[in-house]
Scaffold this motif. Sequence first.
Motif, PDB file in Angstrom:
ATOM      1  N   ALA A  38      -1.361 -99.871 -40.063  1.00 29.26           N
ATOM      2  CA  ALA A  38      -0.342 -98.912 -40.503  1.00 29.26           C
ATOM      3  C   ALA A  38      -0.385 -98.854 -42.023  1.00 29.26           C
ATOM      4  N   LEU A  39       0.066 -97.744 -42.561  1.00 22.93           N
ATOM      5  CA  LEU A  39       0.081 -97.536 -44.004  1.00 22.93           C
ATOM      6  C   LEU A  39       1.465 -97.112 -44.461  1.00 22.93           C
ATOM      7  N   ALA A  40       1.772 -97.379 -45.707  1.00 17.35           N
ATOM      8  CA  ALA A  40       3.012 -96.905 -46.320  1.00 17.35           C
ATOM      9  C   ALA A  40       2.752 -96.718 -47.805  1.00 17.35           C
ATOM     10  N   SER A  41       3.478 -95.777 -48.406  1.00 17.87           N
ATOM     11  CA  SER A  41       3.375 -95.557 -49.844  1.00 17.87           C
ATOM     12  C   SER A  41       4.745 -95.214 -50.403  1.00 17.87           C
ATOM     13  N   PHE A  42       4.997 -95.696 -51.600  1.00 20.43           N
ATOM     14  CA  PHE A  42       6.204 -95.307 -52.317  1.00 20.43           C
ATOM     15  C   PHE A  42       5.929 -95.389 -53.809  1.00 20.43           C
ATOM     16  N   SER A  43       6.691 -94.615 -54.569  1.00 22.32           N
ATOM     17  CA  SER A  43       6.456 -94.511 -56.008  1.00 22.32           C
ATOM     18  C   SER A  43       7.702 -94.878 -56.796  1.00 22.32           C
ATOM     19  N   PHE A  44       7.450 -95.381 -58.002  1.00 20.80           N
ATOM     20  CA  PHE A  44       8.489 -95.644 -58.989  1.00 20.80           C
ATOM     21  C   PHE A  44       8.039 -95.029 -60.308  1.00 20.80           C
ATOM     22  N   PRO A  45       8.980 -94.730 -61.183  1.00 21.17           N
ATOM     23  CA  PRO A  45       8.609 -94.099 -62.461  1.00 21.17           C
ATOM     24  C   PRO A  45       7.630 -94.921 -63.298  1.00 21.17           C
ATOM     25  N   SER A  46       7.634 -96.248 -63.124  1.00 14.89           N
ATOM     26  CA  SER A  46       6.757 -97.110 -63.919  1.00 14.89           C
ATOM     27  C   SER A  46       6.568 -98.435 -63.195  1.00 14.89           C
ATOM     28  N   LEU A  47       5.595 -99.221 -63.654  1.00 16.35           N
ATOM     29  CA  LEU A  47       5.411-100.556 -63.092  1.00 16.35           C
ATOM     30  C   LEU A  47       6.634-101.418 -63.378  1.00 16.35           C
ATOM     31  N   ALA A  48       7.255-101.244 -64.531  1.00 19.64           N
ATOM     32  CA  ALA A  48       8.467-102.001 -64.866  1.00 19.64           C
ATOM     33  C   ALA A  48       9.598-101.677 -63.888  1.00 19.64           C
ATOM     34  N   ALA A  49       9.749-100.401 -63.522  1.00 20.92           N
ATOM     35  CA  ALA A  49      10.788-100.017 -62.553  1.00 20.92           C
ATOM     36  C   ALA A  49      10.491-100.626 -61.183  1.00 20.92           C
ATOM     37  N   TYR A  50       9.209-100.661 -60.807  1.00 20.45           N
ATOM     38  CA  TYR A  50       8.831-101.305 -59.545  1.00 20.45           C
ATOM     39  C   TYR A  50       9.167-102.792 -59.582  1.00 20.45           C
ATOM     40  N   GLU A  51       8.844-103.454 -60.681  1.00 15.71           N
ATOM     41  CA  GLU A  51       9.126-104.892 -60.803  1.00 15.71           C
ATOM     42  C   GLU A  51      10.630-105.159 -60.735  1.00 15.71           C
ATOM     43  N   GLU A  52      11.423-104.264 -61.319  1.00 12.37           N
ATOM     44  CA  GLU A  52      12.883-104.418 -61.241  1.00 12.37           C
ATOM     45  C   GLU A  52      13.355-104.287 -59.796  1.00 12.37           C
ATOM     46  N   TYR A  53      12.802-103.319 -59.068  1.00 15.99           N
ATOM     47  CA  TYR A  53      13.112-103.161 -57.643  1.00 15.99           C
ATOM     48  C   TYR A  53      12.768-104.441 -56.883  1.00 15.99           C
ATOM     49  N   ARG A  54      11.582-104.989 -57.116  1.00 15.69           N
ATOM     50  CA  ARG A  54      11.173-106.218 -56.422  1.00 15.69           C
ATOM     51  C   ARG A  54      12.135-107.354 -56.720  1.00 15.69           C
TER      52      ARG A  54
END
Length: 101
Positions: free
Chosen positions: A50-66
């Motif tokens: 299975a596959l999934a994809s999602f986007s964030f405005p930046s790598l920093a925003a992704y790291e904050e989400y994590r």
Amino acid sequence: MITCHLRYVLDPARIKEFEHYGRLWIPLVRKFGGIHHGYLLPSEGASNIALASFSFPSLAAYEEYRTRSFDDPECQAAFRYAQETRCFLSYERTFFRPVFE
């Protein structure tokens, strides 16, 4: 913008459980400012990928989400659900930079 692409190896006997798991995460990614592009479940061909994809405005925003997801009760419930149901065996995470016209 950065897009996280996930490739899951599933237990084919637990596709319904994995679909539920995916439905849990779509609104959670949005809750933390991301755009979820959905999950793709097996249809033709391999029955365990299975596959999934999602986007964030930046790598920093992704790291904050994590970081925030580790303290969020709904995210923790989704993590527990995956552990309890063992709906996937493993996953790979890759980051991409989208190109638009």
